[in-house]
Design a protein around this motif. Structure first.
Motif, PDB file in Angstrom:
ATOM      1  N   SER A 335      -4.862  58.992  -5.264  1.00 57.95           N
ATOM      2  CA  SER A 335      -3.644  57.847  -6.682  1.00 57.95           C
ATOM      3  C   SER A 335      -2.387  58.313  -5.475  1.00 57.95           C
ATOM      4  CB  SER A 335      -3.446  58.571  -7.756  1.00 57.95           C
ATOM      5  OG  SER A 335      -3.237  60.128  -7.679  1.00 57.95           O
ATOM      6  N   ALA A 336      -1.460  57.237  -5.546  1.00 53.72           N
ATOM      7  CA  ALA A 336       0.275  56.868  -4.974  1.00 53.72           C
ATOM      8  C   ALA A 336       0.825  57.276  -5.936  1.00 53.72           C
ATOM      9  CB  ALA A 336       0.262  56.226  -4.413  1.00 53.72           C
ATOM     10  N   ILE A 337       2.067  57.329  -5.343  1.00 49.93           N
ATOM     11  CA  ILE A 337       3.527  57.057  -5.982  1.00 49.93           C
ATOM     12  C   ILE A 337       4.502  56.361  -5.234  1.00 49.93           C
ATOM     13  CG2 ILE A 337       5.110  58.003  -6.959  1.00 49.93           C
ATOM     14  CD1 ILE A 337       4.332  60.358  -8.291  1.00 49.93           C
ATOM     15  N   GLY A 338       4.945  54.860  -5.565  1.00 48.82           N
ATOM     16  CA  GLY A 338       5.856  54.683  -4.610  1.00 48.82           C
ATOM     17  C   GLY A 338       7.300  54.186  -5.390  1.00 48.82           C
ATOM     18  N   TYR A 339       8.417  54.873  -4.682  1.00 54.47           N
ATOM     19  CA  TYR A 339       9.526  55.127  -5.090  1.00 54.47           C
ATOM     20  C   TYR A 339      10.939  54.283  -4.853  1.00 54.47           C
ATOM     21  CZ  TYR A 339      14.054  57.805  -7.216  1.00 54.47           C
ATOM     22  OH  TYR A 339      14.648  58.144  -7.774  1.00 54.47           O
ATOM     23  N   CYS A 340      11.111  53.320  -5.547  1.00 57.58           N
ATOM     24  CA  CYS A 340      12.232  51.921  -4.780  1.00 57.58           C
ATOM     25  C   CYS A 340      11.926  51.116  -4.025  1.00 57.58           C
ATOM     26  CB  CYS A 340      13.161  52.647  -4.495  1.00 57.58           C
ATOM     27  SG  CYS A 340      14.722  52.206  -4.170  1.00 57.58           S
ATOM     28  N   ILE A 341      12.448  51.091  -2.863  1.00 57.59           N
ATOM     29  CA  ILE A 341      12.122  50.231  -1.962  1.00 57.59           C
ATOM     30  C   ILE A 341      10.686  50.862  -1.317  1.00 57.59           C
ATOM     31  CG2 ILE A 341      12.795  51.493   0.268  1.00 57.59           C
ATOM     32  CD1 ILE A 341      13.300  48.868   1.763  1.00 57.59           C
ATOM     33  N   GLY A 342      10.188  52.432  -1.248  1.00 58.07           N
ATOM     34  CA  GLY A 342       8.782  52.791  -0.860  1.00 58.07           C
ATOM     35  C   GLY A 342       7.567  52.022  -1.921  1.00 58.07           C
ATOM     36  N   GLY A 343       7.901  51.858  -3.557  1.00 58.19           N
ATOM     37  CA  GLY A 343       7.313  51.060  -4.183  1.00 58.19           C
ATOM     38  C   GLY A 343       7.022  49.428  -3.981  1.00 58.19           C
ATOM     39  N   THR A 344       8.487  49.217  -3.350  1.00 60.60           N
ATOM     40  CA  THR A 344       7.361  47.766  -3.161  1.00 60.60           C
ATOM     41  C   THR A 344       7.324  47.451  -1.853  1.00 60.60           C
ATOM     42  OG1 THR A 344       9.660  47.290  -3.061  1.00 60.60           O
ATOM     43  CG2 THR A 344       8.838  45.464  -2.005  1.00 60.60           C
ATOM     44  N   LEU A 345       6.895  48.423  -0.946  1.00 66.11           N
ATOM     45  CA  LEU A 345       5.824  48.544   0.427  1.00 66.11           C
ATOM     46  C   LEU A 345       4.577  48.614  -0.549  1.00 66.11           C
ATOM     47  CD1 LEU A 345       5.255  48.884   3.006  1.00 66.11           C
ATOM     48  CD2 LEU A 345       5.965  51.128   2.939  1.00 66.11           C
ATOM     49  N   MET A 346       4.229  50.043  -1.368  1.00 65.61           N
ATOM     50  CA  MET A 346       3.401  49.990  -2.245  1.00 65.61           C
ATOM     51  C   MET A 346       2.590  49.420  -3.186  1.00 65.61           C
ATOM     52  SD  MET A 346       2.092  52.606  -1.309  1.00 65.61           S
ATOM     53  CE  MET A 346       0.834  52.944  -1.916  1.00 65.61           C
ATOM     54  N   ALA A 347       3.095  48.410  -3.502  1.00 64.85           N
ATOM     55  CA  ALA A 347       2.576  46.908  -4.398  1.00 64.85           C
ATOM     56  C   ALA A 347       1.860  45.976  -2.610  1.00 64.85           C
ATOM     57  CB  ALA A 347       3.994  45.603  -4.704  1.00 64.85           C
ATOM     58  N   ALA A 369      10.380  50.573  -9.243  1.00 66.35           N
ATOM     59  CA  ALA A 369      10.631  49.743  -7.750  1.00 66.35           C
ATOM     60  C   ALA A 369      10.161  48.128  -8.519  1.00 66.35           C
ATOM     61  CB  ALA A 369       8.751  49.915  -7.067  1.00 66.35           C
ATOM     62  N   GLN A 370      11.102  47.381  -7.155  1.00 70.50           N
ATOM     63  CA  GLN A 370      10.585  45.633  -7.446  1.00 70.50           C
ATOM     64  C   GLN A 370       9.861  45.098  -6.984  1.00 70.50           C
ATOM     65  OE1 GLN A 370      15.337  44.360  -8.932  1.00 70.50           O
ATOM     66  NE2 GLN A 370      15.410  46.191  -7.143  1.00 70.50           N
ATOM     67  N   VAL A 371       9.245  44.194  -7.015  1.00 71.36           N
ATOM     68  CA  VAL A 371       8.157  43.129  -6.688  1.00 71.36           C
ATOM     69  C   VAL A 371       9.123  41.789  -7.072  1.00 71.36           C
ATOM     70  CG1 VAL A 371       6.831  44.770  -6.895  1.00 71.36           C
ATOM     71  CG2 VAL A 371       6.569  43.104  -8.140  1.00 71.36           C
ATOM     72  N   ASP A 372       9.071  41.743  -8.144  1.00 71.55           N
ATOM     73  CA  ASP A 372       9.813  40.276  -8.303  1.00 71.55           C
ATOM     74  C   ASP A 372      11.334  40.392  -8.553  1.00 71.55           C
ATOM     75  OD1 ASP A 372      10.732  38.349  -9.710  1.00 71.55           O
ATOM     76  OD2 ASP A 372       9.233  37.619 -10.459  1.00 71.55           O
ATOM     77  N   PHE A 373      11.797  39.690  -6.954  1.00 70.33           N
ATOM     78  CA  PHE A 373      13.123  39.368  -7.161  1.00 70.33           C
ATOM     79  C   PHE A 373      14.396  38.488  -7.330  1.00 70.33           C
ATOM     80  CE2 PHE A 373      11.355  42.949  -4.192  1.00 70.33           C
ATOM     81  CZ  PHE A 373      12.386  43.814  -3.571  1.00 70.33           C
ATOM     82  N   THR A 374      13.755  38.019  -9.162  1.00 70.19           N
ATOM     83  CA  THR A 374      14.790  36.849  -9.301  1.00 70.19           C
ATOM     84  C   THR A 374      15.827  37.346 -10.022  1.00 70.19           C
ATOM     85  OG1 THR A 374      12.961  37.082 -10.891  1.00 70.19           O
ATOM     86  CG2 THR A 374      12.273  34.959  -9.494  1.00 70.19           C
ATOM     87  N   GLU A 375      15.446  38.245 -10.435  1.00 70.88           N
ATOM     88  CA  GLU A 375      16.658  38.935 -11.701  1.00 70.88           C
ATOM     89  C   GLU A 375      17.351  40.538 -10.507  1.00 70.88           C
ATOM     90  OE1 GLU A 375      17.861  37.695 -15.731  1.00 70.88           O
ATOM     91  OE2 GLU A 375      15.090  37.793 -14.941  1.00 70.88           O
ATOM     92  N   PRO A 376      17.566  39.793  -9.274  1.00 68.57           N
ATOM     93  CA  PRO A 376      17.654  41.900  -8.665  1.00 68.57           C
ATOM     94  C   PRO A 376      19.493  42.931  -9.239  1.00 68.57           C
ATOM     95  CG  PRO A 376      18.298  40.037  -7.136  1.00 68.57           C
ATOM     96  CD  PRO A 376      17.760  39.593  -8.492  1.00 68.57           C
ATOM     97  N   GLY A 377      19.951  41.558 -10.440  1.00 70.41           N
ATOM     98  CA  GLY A 377      20.813  43.207 -10.553  1.00 70.41           C
ATOM     99  C   GLY A 377      22.043  42.445  -9.780  1.00 70.41           C
ATOM    100  N   GLU A 378      23.331  43.259  -9.566  1.00 73.29           N
ATOM    101  CA  GLU A 378      24.152  43.278  -8.953  1.00 73.29           C
ATOM    102  C   GLU A 378      24.486  43.126  -6.388  1.00 73.29           C
ATOM    103  OE1 GLU A 378      27.294  46.315 -10.580  1.00 73.29           O
ATOM    104  OE2 GLU A 378      28.281  44.491 -11.461  1.00 73.29           O
ATOM    105  N   LEU A 379      22.865  43.872  -7.129  1.00 74.15           N
ATOM    106  CA  LEU A 379      22.884  43.980  -5.621  1.00 74.15           C
ATOM    107  C   LEU A 379      22.367  42.766  -5.077  1.00 74.15           C
ATOM    108  CD1 LEU A 379      20.404  47.269  -4.954  1.00 74.15           C
ATOM    109  CD2 LEU A 379      23.047  46.917  -3.967  1.00 74.15           C
ATOM    110  N   GLY A 380      22.221  41.543  -6.038  1.00 76.09           N
ATOM    111  CA  GLY A 380      21.835  40.851  -5.316  1.00 76.09           C
ATOM    112  C   GLY A 380      23.257  39.839  -5.290  1.00 76.09           C
ATOM    113  N   VAL A 381      24.561  40.058  -5.115  1.00 77.69           N
ATOM    114  CA  VAL A 381      25.812  39.388  -4.752  1.00 77.69           C
ATOM    115  C   VAL A 381      25.805  39.717  -3.154  1.00 77.69           C
ATOM    116  CG1 VAL A 381      26.898  40.161  -7.097  1.00 77.69           C
ATOM    117  CG2 VAL A 381      27.181  41.578  -5.234  1.00 77.69           C
TER     118      VAL A 381
END
Length: 608
Positions: A335-347, A369-381
């Motif tokens: 089994s696996a865990i992906g954290y933050c960008i590690g989760g994006t990589l795992m997806a 972890a995000q995989v759909d970045f249509t609403e990424p929050g303030e980092l999107g600026v």
């Protein structure tokens, strides 16, 4: 008769200082002069070597020029806004005058709940400081409101202007200046200015740490040592390559689940956020609950690894780890865990494996972890063509993005807490930062190889290709998250400002297998690192058979539970982890131990 205190002080001693105080001041000034001279020389040498730096590294000039043009297109509206501000100023002056004459008045502007800049009683009790505070708050809210009301600009530009306007507003807070901060004024009087001298020395120390660039200390850096009093869970490095070390942690139970657990952390941070100290270590807790825990510890890359791309991180990261775990334990499935960008990589890895018929990961958990970045929050600026081009230009010179620049980006999301509070404490109050393990980890920055960082920003944040079937092609394999049919546990933080819960939730609509979504109280760190014994925060679960399209709909049917979600996750994963087998000793299986945990890769620091 002459004053006895005057006879003990040298003729050159400033008025009001004893001989000892004068000597201490002279020594401090000499230290400041010598260090300043060296820093100035280093700056001149670096300027000669690197050439002039861009005046607008964030490339915001054109954005604000376009915004200003739209704002001036309706001069009547701008004049009306200015009149409204002047009216507020006049009203504030009137109630301040009434208060000075002893009349009871109600404040026009109060700090927002949780705004700690104005906690000192003098901001309310002293008329002058109360006036300064309210004048600032009125101006700040007027400026942000005026910016938001400008018509004719697209949503992306509006968010960008609003964000950087807020950075300016936060920087101009009266709490950030010595003469308008009552705490600093009081400290300066009481210490006869010693706080400002000490603050200047702290400033020089941080400039020296950053080699000419300001590296603000958020904590006492000497109070912690990786492998000493943080990242202390026992284990062994059992595999390594140029990109990562694989740590196998020692068991804490006589029997363990047959299926090992692989944790893939983000490479923009160090993994030991999951092992800060024993009482809040997720790694320790997982081993206590019968899991054989493996963790990837990413290298802190330099220019030699600048060409490593997303595919390299996949193959040399989780895929290499799967092979190593099988050799170490004899178990093919994990089994696996992906954290933050590690989760994006795992997806992406799960989709890659699904397309190739590879079933070695039987269940996967995602931490914020995000995989759909249509609403990424303030980092999107930070994600538009101008700013991406600027980042790529910077990376092109060195082959990587310096970790301190990435840390600054994250700190800007909470500037008052993570930047300006330390400016006040360290440089104006002249205090040393308080020892705090979380902030020690937060400042333990890592570099980003140019190729993978550019790939991630453009393909995920800018173009959102991971969420589109076949949008990414990795090793000639089209990546389609809809082919991922294994059980998924998806965690999001209610107050996460880096991976907003609304954005994380979108993954529930992409995977084809069963997805258990859980919303945790707090944010990007505390929403994850929340051991049950702490009895903090809360979490929400919705036991409906199918997740609805939006987070709002999911929350409408969710039930709130007090405390940590870790036990819920353990119940979910333990049912999928197989029978119990004798505990595995790191290094005693198919892979010999290379060195003790936490390994050497994680100990490479950019700034001490």
């Amino acid at each position: 008769m002459s004053d006895s205190s005057a006879s003990t002080a040298p003729a050159s001693a400033p008025a009001g200082l004893s001989a000892a105080e004068s000597e201490k001041l002279q020594a401090a000034l000499k230290d400041i002069a010598e260090r300043s001279q060296k820093l100035l020389k280093d700056f001149v040498d670096r300027y000669a070597a690197e050439g002039p730096q861009p005046a607008d590294p964030l490339r915001l000039t054109q954005t604000f020029m376009d915004f200003t043009a739209k704002m001036l297109a309706d001069p009547n509206k701008l004049v009306q806004a200015q009149i409204e501000l002047w009216q507020q100023y006049m009203q504030l002056w009137q109630i301040t005058a009434q208060r000075m004459m002893g009349q009871p008045v109600q404040p026009m502007a109060e700090p927002a709940k949780g705004d700690r800049r104005f906690n000192d009683p003098a901001w309310k009790d002293a008329v002058v400081f109360d006036y300064i505070k309210q004048s600032y708050l009125l101006t700040a809210r007027w400026l942000q409101g005026t910016v938001k009301e400008v018509e004719g600009i697209d949503e992306k530009t509006a968010q960008k202007v609003d964000f950087y306007t807020r950075q300016f507003i936060d920087a101009m807070s009266p709490s950030n200046f010595a003469l308008t901060n009552p705490q600093v004024v009081t400290a300066t009087i009481n210490s006869k200015g010693e706080n400002l001298i000490k603050g200047l020395q702290n400033l020089l120390t941080d400039l020296e740490r950053g080699k000419g660039r300001l590296a603000i200390r958020q904590t006492d850096m000497k109070a912690f040592r990786v492998g000493g009093n943080v990242a202390t869970s026992p284990g062994k490095v059992v595999f390594q390559n140029k990109l990562m070390q694989l740590i196998q942690y020692a068991p804490r139970t006589e029997e363990v689940y047959a299926m090992p657990l692989l944790i893939v952390p983000p490479w923009i941070n160090k993994f030991y956020i999951l092992d800060l100290k024993p009482e809040n270590s997720f790694i320790k807790w997982a081993t206590e609950h019968g899991y054989t825990v493996f963790v990837i510890s990413w290298v802190n890359p330099d220019e030699e690894l600048s060409k490593l791309g997303f595919e390299d991180y996949m193959k040399l990261g989780p895929l290499a780890a799967l092979e190593a775990i099988e050799k170490a334990t004899g178990e093919r499935q994990v089994s696996a865990i992906g954290y933050c960008i590690g989760g994006t990589l795992m997806a992406a890895t799960l989709a890659y494996m699904a397309a190739r018929g590879d079933n070695r990961i039987a269940a996967c958990t995602f931490f914020t972890a995000q995989v759909d970045f249509t609403e990424p929050g303030e980092l999107g600026v930070f994600i538009d063509e101008d700013q991406l081009a600027g980042v790529e230009e910077i990376m092109g010179k060195k082959g990587y993005l310096d970790g301190t620049e990435m840390a600054t980006t994250f700190n800007m999301l909470r500037a008052n807490d993570l930047i300006w509070s330390f400016v006040v404490n360290n440089y104006l109050m002249g205090k040393d930062p308080f020892p705090f393990d979380l902030l020690f980890w937060n400042t333990d920055a890592t570099r980003m190889p140019a190729a993978v960082h550019s790939y991630y920003l453009r393909n995920m944040y800018q173009n959102n290709l991971l969420a589109k079937p076949g949008g990414l092609i990795i090793d000639n394999v089209p990546i389609d998250l809809r082919k991922v049919s294994i059980p998924i546990y998806l965690q999001a933080g209610k107050e996460d400002h880096i991976a907003p819960a609304k954005s994380v939730y979108k993954a529930t609509q992409l995977y084809s297998g069963p997805v258990r979504f859980m919303l945790a109280g707090s944010g990007h760190i505390a929403g994850v690192v929340n051991p049950p014994h702490a009895k903090k925060y809360q979490h929400w679960l919705n036991e409906t058979a199918k997740n609805p399209p939006t987070l709002e709909e999911w929350r409408a049917g969710a039930t709130e539970y007090p405390g940590s979600w870790w036990n819920d996750w353990d119940k979910w994963l333990s049912e999928k982890s197989g029978a119990k087998v004798p505990a595995r000793i790191p290094g005693a299986g198919g892979l010999p131990a290379i060195e003790d945990a936490p390994g050497s890769y994680v100990k490479v620091r950019l700034i001490d």
